[in-house]
Write a protein that holds these residues in place. Structure first.
Motif, short mmCIF file in Angstrom:
data_model
loop_
_atom_site.label_atom_id
_atom_site.label_comp_id
_atom_site.label_asym_id
_atom_site.label_seq_id
_atom_site.Cartn_x
_atom_site.Cartn_y
_atom_site.Cartn_z
N PRO A 1 -10.50 -10.21 -18.81
CA PRO A 1 -10.52 -8.64 -18.72
C PRO A 1 -11.34 -7.98 -17.89
CG PRO A 1 -11.57 -9.65 -20.87
CD PRO A 1 -11.07 -10.71 -20.00
N ARG A 2 -12.22 -8.64 -17.19
CA ARG A 2 -13.22 -8.13 -16.34
C ARG A 2 -12.85 -8.20 -14.93
NH1 ARG A 2 -18.40 -11.25 -18.14
NH2 ARG A 2 -16.64 -12.60 -18.07
N ARG A 3 -11.42 -8.56 -14.64
CA ARG A 3 -11.04 -8.98 -13.24
C ARG A 3 -11.30 -7.84 -12.05
NH1 ARG A 3 -7.15 -8.96 -17.07
NH2 ARG A 3 -5.90 -7.15 -17.17
N GLY A 4 -11.33 -6.58 -12.75
CA GLY A 4 -11.37 -5.63 -11.75
C GLY A 4 -10.20 -4.77 -11.43
N TYR A 5 -8.97 -5.17 -11.91
CA TYR A 5 -7.72 -4.44 -11.59
C TYR A 5 -7.10 -4.61 -12.68
CZ TYR A 5 -6.41 -9.36 -10.69
OH TYR A 5 -6.35 -10.49 -10.56
N SER A 6 -5.87 -3.54 -12.82
CA SER A 6 -5.01 -3.28 -14.05
C SER A 6 -3.63 -3.51 -13.75
CB SER A 6 -5.14 -2.18 -14.48
OG SER A 6 -5.13 -0.88 -13.76
N ALA A 7 -3.53 -3.73 -12.10
CA ALA A 7 -1.98 -4.22 -11.70
C ALA A 7 -2.13 -5.09 -10.53
CB ALA A 7 -1.24 -2.87 -11.22
N VAL A 8 -0.93 -5.55 -10.30
CA VAL A 8 -0.82 -6.41 -9.28
C VAL A 8 0.39 -5.83 -8.37
CG1 VAL A 8 -0.10 -8.68 -8.31
CG2 VAL A 8 -1.71 -8.39 -10.28
N VAL A 9 0.24 -5.84 -7.18
CA VAL A 9 1.68 -5.48 -6.10
C VAL A 9 1.79 -6.53 -5.28
CG1 VAL A 9 0.07 -4.18 -4.39
CG2 VAL A 9 2.39 -3.62 -4.73
N VAL A 10 3.10 -6.65 -5.44
CA VAL A 10 3.71 -7.87 -4.54
C VAL A 10 4.42 -7.21 -3.37
CG1 VAL A 10 5.59 -9.62 -4.22
CG2 VAL A 10 4.12 -9.21 -6.20
N GLY A 11 3.98 -7.42 -2.12
CA GLY A 11 4.45 -6.91 -0.89
C GLY A 11 6.00 -7.32 -0.40
N GLU A 12 6.43 -8.44 -0.58
CA GLU A 12 7.55 -8.95 -0.51
C GLU A 12 8.07 -9.74 -1.56
OE1 GLU A 12 11.09 -9.65 0.12
OE2 GLU A 12 10.39 -8.37 1.60
N PRO A 13 9.04 -9.64 -2.50
CA PRO A 13 9.30 -10.33 -3.56
C PRO A 13 10.04 -11.66 -3.13
CG PRO A 13 10.62 -8.35 -3.66
CD PRO A 13 9.46 -8.11 -2.73
N THR B 1 0.94 -1.17 0.12
CA THR B 1 0.13 0.07 0.16
C THR B 1 0.85 1.29 -0.10
OG1 THR B 1 -1.82 -1.21 1.24
CG2 THR B 1 -1.91 1.23 1.34
N THR B 2 2.04 1.24 0.82
CA THR B 2 2.85 2.28 0.79
C THR B 2 3.46 2.78 -0.55
OG1 THR B 2 3.41 1.71 3.20
CG2 THR B 2 5.08 3.30 2.04
N LEU B 3 3.66 1.76 -1.25
CA LEU B 3 4.00 1.74 -2.88
C LEU B 3 3.42 2.33 -3.68
CD1 LEU B 3 6.38 1.37 -5.00
CD2 LEU B 3 5.30 -1.05 -5.11
N ILE B 4 2.10 1.87 -3.58
CA ILE B 4 1.07 2.32 -4.82
C ILE B 4 0.16 3.56 -4.15
CG2 ILE B 4 1.06 -0.13 -5.54
CD1 ILE B 4 -2.00 -0.22 -4.07
N GLN B 5 0.03 3.90 -3.11
CA GLN B 5 -0.78 5.07 -2.73
C GLN B 5 -0.34 6.25 -3.32
OE1 GLN B 5 -1.34 5.14 1.44
NE2 GLN B 5 -3.55 4.07 1.27
N PRO C 1 8.12 -3.29 -4.41
CA PRO C 1 8.75 -2.41 -3.83
C PRO C 1 10.06 -2.08 -4.07
CG PRO C 1 7.29 -3.67 -2.44
CD PRO C 1 7.33 -4.23 -3.76
N GLU C 2 10.98 -3.27 -4.13
CA GLU C 2 12.54 -3.02 -4.50
C GLU C 2 12.64 -1.97 -5.73
OE1 GLU C 2 12.19 -5.86 -1.21
OE2 GLU C 2 11.06 -5.49 -2.84
N ILE C 3 11.77 -2.26 -6.54
CA ILE C 3 11.87 -1.45 -7.77
C ILE C 3 11.15 -0.04 -7.75
CG2 ILE C 3 11.22 -1.37 -10.51
CD1 ILE C 3 13.06 -3.74 -9.63
N GLY C 4 10.37 0.08 -6.80
CA GLY C 4 9.81 1.41 -6.61
C GLY C 4 8.58 1.84 -7.44
N GLY C 5 7.99 0.84 -8.04
CA GLY C 5 6.86 0.80 -9.05
C GLY C 5 6.81 -0.42 -9.98
N PRO C 6 6.27 -0.10 -10.97
CA PRO C 6 5.83 -1.23 -11.87
C PRO C 6 7.35 -1.67 -12.61
CG PRO C 6 5.38 0.62 -13.00
CD PRO C 6 5.89 1.10 -11.58
#
Length: 136
Positions: A76-88, A35-39, A114-119
């Motif tokens: 395509p109706r999954r409801g999100y366009s990105a996935v965030v991993v909390g800890e790779p 959440t800290t990464l994407i907000q 998070p280690e990349i700082g984004g996508p």
């Protein structure tokens, strides 16, 4: 003035065993990290996939929640366009990162770490190789 719509994300996390780690506290700190990464980028988690008690050495297709996430990428109706991993380190092991990223790219879903700082940029070998995925 129109307020921009938040970018919808799915969250993926994993805890290895219920005996050695508290699943709820592990989920909480991974979710906080994600959440800290994407907000700051207008991101909002709309769904979660969290594996409990499954080794990171298992391929994503053999983990309960990770396999559901991979299946959802096709919709395509999954409801999100990105996935965030909390800890790779908990999500990927060995060559799993390199095998998983192309699936996300194929379905047009960004993968944020998070280690990349984004996508992750699937076309940038430097970005992909800098994601720590095999260390303990």
């Amino acid at each position: 003035m129109t307020t921009p719509q938040p970018k919808p994300f799915a969250f993926y996390g994993r805890v290895s065993t219920e005996d050695n780690q508290d699943p709820e506290s592990s989920r909480s700190w991974q979710l906080t990290r994600a959440t800290t990464l994407i907000q700051p980028h207008g991101g909002r988690i709309v769904t979660e996939y969290f594996d409990i008690g499954q080794s990171r050495s298992l391929p994503w297709q053999r983990r309960t929640q990770a396999s559901l996430l991979l299946a959802a990428l096709r919709d395509p109706r999954r409801g999100y366009s990105a996935v965030v991993v909390g800890e790779p380190h908990r999500a990927f092991y060995g060559n799993q990162f390199g095998l998983t990223v192309p699936m996300f790219a194929h379905y047009g879903v960004e993968l944020w770490v998070p280690e990349i700082g984004g996508p992750i940029d699937p076309d940038n070998e430097h970005t992909n190789s800098s994601c720590p995925s095999s260390a303990a």
